[in-house]
Design an enzyme around this catalytic site. Structure first.
Site, PDB file in Angstrom:
ATOM      1  N   ASP A   1      53.537  34.102  39.410  1.00  0.00           N
ATOM      2  CA  ASP A   1      54.801  34.892  38.104  1.00  0.00           C
ATOM      3  C   ASP A   1      55.432  35.292  38.591  1.00  0.00           C
ATOM      4  OD1 ASP A   1      53.530  37.256  37.778  1.00  0.00           O
ATOM      5  OD2 ASP A   1      53.105  37.377  35.992  1.00  0.00           O
TER       6      ASP A   1
ATOM      7  N   ASP B   1      56.936  38.366  38.068  1.00  0.00           N
ATOM      8  CA  ASP B   1      56.777  39.855  38.517  1.00  0.00           C
ATOM      9  C   ASP B   1      55.474  40.523  40.164  1.00  0.00           C
ATOM     10  OD1 ASP B   1      58.184  40.847  36.066  1.00  0.00           O
ATOM     11  OD2 ASP B   1      55.748  41.886  35.216  1.00  0.00           O
TER      12      ASP B   1
ATOM     13  N   ASP C   1      49.281  38.322  40.708  1.00  0.00           N
ATOM     14  CA  ASP C   1      49.593  37.490  40.280  1.00  0.00           C
ATOM     15  C   ASP C   1      51.027  36.311  40.542  1.00  0.00           C
ATOM     16  OD1 ASP C   1      47.661  38.064  38.516  1.00  0.00           O
ATOM     17  OD2 ASP C   1      49.581  38.896  36.867  1.00  0.00           O
TER      18      ASP C   1
ATOM     19  N   GLU D   1      47.680  43.616  42.514  1.00  0.00           N
ATOM     20  CA  GLU D   1      48.086  44.355  41.184  1.00  0.00           C
ATOM     21  C   GLU D   1      47.182  44.642  39.441  1.00  0.00           C
ATOM     22  OE1 GLU D   1      50.941  40.781  39.508  1.00  0.00           O
ATOM     23  OE2 GLU D   1      51.982  42.043  38.659  1.00  0.00           O
TER      24      GLU D   1
END
Ligand code: 0RA
Length: 648
Positions: free
Chosen positions: A510, A512, A508, A435
């Site tokens: 998180d 997103d 990541d 990402e």
């Protein structure tokens, strides 16, 4: 009958005969190499033991003797499965000179010996027999109601711990098995409600009229759910299409027997672009398909084409509907029963019996033709949808031909963003889908360039759940991935050409990141299912925290680990100074840290993506990527179940 109940006191050590010794050897083999019998000794294997018993009760239901099964997770992780079938026979087994129930419990594959002619399962991880559960249980107790009495026997680690004992009179019949798995063997203790519930639901759909109650007594607030579907596959298809827009109100369903093979099918089209076809053989989910699926596909394509032609439904007469066209937006469940199924394939979930293809084909052609004749308006709507698909596919084909000329989808011309590895042997090569450009940069510097390739993905990739194939192929990130994989696409796909045997998604830790990961998984699941089935797709797990105490450093991957690590590093002393760094993204790590924590095969954690439960997987992607927002929010932060821990 009394000879069944041995006169010796229960405490007495049983005497072993020659046949008992082979028995012990058999069960000993199961305890030594449990994975050979149940796949693994982690979460999947533990739950598999429960299915094994329930499947035996389902066999009783299939034979017409049982309509009620209850499964309870008791306190202390004891499992209880009770049914109202005939009860495991308790009379003397002539060959073994022991009660039949003892033989069933202690001899590998003995269950089927008595029960010829039913749709038993052979091969694969299924139908290994209750003796395997017994072998892997710390203890197991069986209570049979049969022949006018209750009967009881206890086993420990597969060995007889008490002789079969006759109890009180009863008019009922049935079997109750309680056991505690041997947690010296199983690494995981916790049963998961969702996993068991989903499986029980599936069994109930496939065996209409059988009521299966799941109950969880581990907490004070007892949870209970009963699965009972009188409509069988019709209700299954409705359940699968929940949250989608159906193209026609009623589920189309056929049920019958062809050349001695019982066949059931339910199908309903929806407005989406994906298909969700589940197939079963003797209630086993054949994830890899096989001859029954081929028969169904052939019948569907041929029947819809001839129906369309006969009724002049195609706006251009030179168009024909491809297999992909007639499956667009199709939800279907096909269930067949076969006396001697041959299971093949990577996960032994592919039906090999070649004669079944023609049988299913002709059964479904007949049923579908009749349905279409009787329901012309539904037929017209279905063909119209297939026609739209055919047009989009034609547009996509033209676009692809254009790009193919430019070699954009071929590995001759690798994408500029790809930092390839130097090794050429796919078996050792890994492709990291990363990402963002900055993490991509770190990964590129931190990697072992001999066998690790890095493909940074910028921003979000297209939601392949909501777009037709022509649009999807116009998306740059998608094209880059396809090119990097090197194995072609759709009809040109050839897994032999795959350039990396590990495809590792690294996003990541998180929300997103979870979203991007899901977009990637959706794409791979819908367009490269073989990569997942063959075990090529992984998720890289970046650490959540770095903990520093004095000179000691430790990376941890979840909150639970954090607490444990702090406790250990500080020796439990709350006054010790702890330096805690939370990583919000991969970009915050320098190349060296990224290597150490997430990419170094010696230290990294990878999760292998599996397709264990196809029904749930499709539901998950519909929830995650479909139109409804609320279920998505709920799901996305909890952990995805289609991911299996591996490779530490
Ligand atoms: C062997 C033979 C028969 C039934 C069973 C085993 C049996 C096993 C299990 C396991 C859980 N519930 C069960 N119920 C039955 C056939 C019995 C007959 O022929 O009467």
């Amino acid at each position: 009958m009394s000879e069944n109940t041995s006169k010796q006191p229960e405490q007495n050590k049983p005497t072993y005969t020659a046949s008992n010794i082979t028995v012990l050897k058999g069960l000993e083999a199961v305890r030594k190499r449990p994975a050979m019998y149940i796949g693994d000794v982690s979460r999947r294997g533990l739950h598999h033991l429960v299915y094994e018993i329930v499947d035996n009760s389902i066999d009783e239901a299939l034979a017409g003797y049982c309509d009620k099964i209850s499964v309870t997770i008791e306190k202390d992780n004891v499992i209880m499965v009770e049914d109202n079938g005939r009860g495991i026979p308790v009379d003397m087994q002539k060959d073994e000179k022991r009660p039949a129930v003892e033989v069933v419990m202690t001899v590998l594959h003995a269950g089927g010996k008595f029960d010829k002619g039913t749709y038993k399962v052979s091969g694969g991880l299924h139908g290994v027999g209750v003796s395997v559960v017994n072998a892997l249980a710390e203890w197991l107790e069986v209570d049979v109601s049969r022949d006018g009495f209750t009967w009881h026997q206890r086993f420990e680690q597969g060995r007889v711990a008490s002789q079969l004992k006759k109890g009180v009179k009863t008019k009922k019949t049935g079997t109750k098995i309680r056991y505690r798995a041997d947690f010296e063997i199983f690494k995981i203790q916790e049963y998961e409600w969702d996993i068991l519930a989903e499986r029980m639901r599936e069994s109930a759909f496939l065996n209409k009229g059988v009521s299966i109650t799941l109950r969880d007594e581990r907490t004070d607030e007892v949870q209970e759910e009963t699965f009972l579907y009188r409509g069988g596959l019709v209700e299954f298809v409705k359940y699968l299409n929940d949250g989608k827009q159906p193209l026609h109100d009623k589920v189309i369903a056929f049920e019958g027997e062809k050349e001695g093979v019982p066949i059931e099918l339910g199908l309903q089209y929806n407005s989406s672009y994906q298909d969700n076809i589940l197939t079963y053989v003797n209630s086993i989910n054949t994830i890899e398909g096989g001859s029954h699926l081929s028969g169904f596909r052939t019948a569907l394509t041929r029947t819809l084409n001839s129906y369309a032609a006969k009724n002049n439904l195609l706006k251009k007469s030179n168009v024909s509907l491809s297999g992909d066209d007639v499956r667009e937006g199709l939800t279907a469940v096909l269930s067949v029963k076969i006396a001697e199924p041959q299971f093949e394939g990577q996960t032994k979930t592919k039906l090999g019996n070649s004669e079944i293809k023609g049988v299913v084909d002709s059964f479904i052609s007949d049923g579908l033709n009749e349905f279409l004749e009787q329901n012309p308006s539904v037929g017209k709507r279905i063909v119209e949808k297939c026609f739209l698909s055919a047009q989009a596919r034609e547009a996509a084909r033209k676009a692809r031909e254009l790009t193919r000329r430019k070699s954009a989808l071929e590995s001759l011309n690798l994408p500029g963003k790809l930092s390839d590895c130097s090794a050429k042997d796919p078996a050792i090569c890994e492709l990291y889908l990363v990402e963002g450009d900055s993490a991509g940069g770190s990964a590129k510097q931190g990697r072992d360039r001999r066998y690790q390739a890095i493909l940074p993905l910028r921003g979000k990739i297209i939601n392949t759940e909501k777009a037709r194939i022509d649009k999807i192929l116009n998306n740059n990130e998608i094209r880059t991935i396809i090119t990097a994989l090197g194995a072609g696409f759709k009809e040109d796909f050839d897994i032999e050409k795959l350039r990396y045997h590990k495809i590792i998604i690294m996003t990541d830790a998180d929300v997103d990141g979870a979203h991007i990961r899901t977009l990637l998984l959706t794409f791979l699941y819908r367009y490269f299912p073989e990569l997942i089935i063959k075990g090529h797709v992984y998720i890289g797990m970046p650490p959540l925290y770095k903990i520093k105490v004095g000179k000691q450093e430790r990376y941890v991957y979840d909150e639970h680990e954090r607490a444990a690590a702090i406790k250990q590093l500080t020796n439990g002393n709350p006054d010790t100074k702890v330096n805690l760094q939370r990583y919000k993204g991969l970009g915050e790590m320098n190349p060296d840290q990224l290597w150490k924590t997430t990419m170094d095969p010696e230290t990294r954690t990878l999760m292998q993506v599996t397709l264990e439960d196809a029904a749930t997987v499709d539901k998950i992607f519909t929830i995650l990527m479909g139109d409804e927002v609320e279920p998505r929010r709920e799901f996305i932060t909890t952990h995805a179940r289609y991911v299996e821990n591996l490779d530490i």
